[in-house]
Design a protein around this motif. Structure first.
Motif, PDB file in Angstrom:
ATOM      1  N   LEU A   1     -15.911  10.203  15.387  1.00 41.74           N
ATOM      2  CA  LEU A   1     -15.489  11.502  14.853  1.00 41.74           C
ATOM      3  C   LEU A   1     -16.569  12.118  13.962  1.00 41.74           C
ATOM      4  O   LEU A   1     -16.869  13.313  14.060  1.00 41.74           O
TER       5      LEU A   1
ATOM      6  N   SER B   1     -12.038  15.205  24.142  1.00 42.16           N
ATOM      7  CA  SER B   1     -12.037  14.182  23.106  1.00 42.16           C
ATOM      8  C   SER B   1     -10.690  13.493  23.124  1.00 42.16           C
ATOM      9  O   SER B   1      -9.654  14.138  23.302  1.00 42.16           O
TER      10      SER B   1
ATOM     11  N   THR C   1      -8.552  10.040  21.242  1.00 42.56           N
ATOM     12  CA  THR C   1      -8.492   8.891  20.342  1.00 42.56           C
ATOM     13  C   THR C   1      -7.254   8.081  20.704  1.00 42.56           C
ATOM     14  O   THR C   1      -6.146   8.618  20.722  1.00 42.56           O
TER      15      THR C   1
ATOM     16  N   HIS D   1      -9.840   4.186  18.690  1.00 37.58           N
ATOM     17  CA  HIS D   1     -11.124   4.282  19.408  1.00 37.58           C
ATOM     18  C   HIS D   1     -11.266   5.708  19.946  1.00 37.58           C
ATOM     19  O   HIS D   1     -10.444   6.141  20.741  1.00 37.58           O
ATOM     20  N   THR D   2     -12.309   6.415  19.507  1.00 40.05           N
ATOM     21  CA  THR D   2     -12.537   7.801  19.936  1.00 40.05           C
ATOM     22  C   THR D   2     -13.644   7.868  20.966  1.00 40.05           C
ATOM     23  O   THR D   2     -14.680   7.202  20.829  1.00 40.05           O
TER      24      THR D   2
ATOM     25  N   ASP E   1     -16.854   5.331  20.033  1.00 37.18           N
ATOM     26  CA  ASP E   1     -16.844   4.307  19.002  1.00 37.18           C
ATOM     27  C   ASP E   1     -17.304   2.981  19.573  1.00 37.18           C
ATOM     28  O   ASP E   1     -17.139   2.702  20.771  1.00 37.18           O
TER      29      ASP E   1
END
Length: 130
Positions: A19, A36, A38, A42-43, A58
């Motif tokens: 992020l 995007s 998440t 975990h993004t 991530d």
């Protein structure tokens, strides 16, 4: 798959905080977030700088994906080829990227500089002179 699909390379930048990294790339390079997500902390995001796409994700140590800031050296440098490398480099420096060497005409036919972002990724910002 559509008939107009073209094979391409889509690099994924592994970072310790996706992020924060996504926000940095938006500020440094004017990147646009295309998608995007998440899930479970975990993004993963897909970003674009003009037509150049890349993924920011991530770290996932269980899958062997660890950011370069936790390693010795790097095996890949990202070449960001843009119309005005001097302006993009200035924008990136203003956002906090570290200069290895500034944008200048290189003997090998590029106007190019080398930079390291706060997450340890090496960027070569430039354009061909030919």
């Amino acid at each position: 798959m559509e008939n107009n699909f073209k094979a391409h390379i889509l690099p994924t930048l592994t970072v310790n905080n996706a992020l924060v990294a996504i926000a940095f790339y938006q500020q440094a390079f004017g990147a646009k977030v295309l998608t995007s997500n998440t899930a479970e902390g975990h993004t993963v995001g897909v970003l674009a700088v003009n037509e150049a796409l890349f993924v920011v994700a991530d770290e996932s140590p269980k899958n062997g994906a660890i950011g370069p800031d936790k390693q010795t050296g790097v095996s890949v440098r990202i070449g960001l080829m843009v119309f005005d490398p001097d302006a993009v480099a200035k924008q990136a420096v203003d956002a906090g990227i570290t200069t290895v060497y500034p944008v200048a005409d290189q003997d090998y036919g590029y106007r190019l500089g080398h930079f390291i972002d706060p997450f340890g990724h090496h960027w070569e910002i430039g354009k061909p002179l030919f």
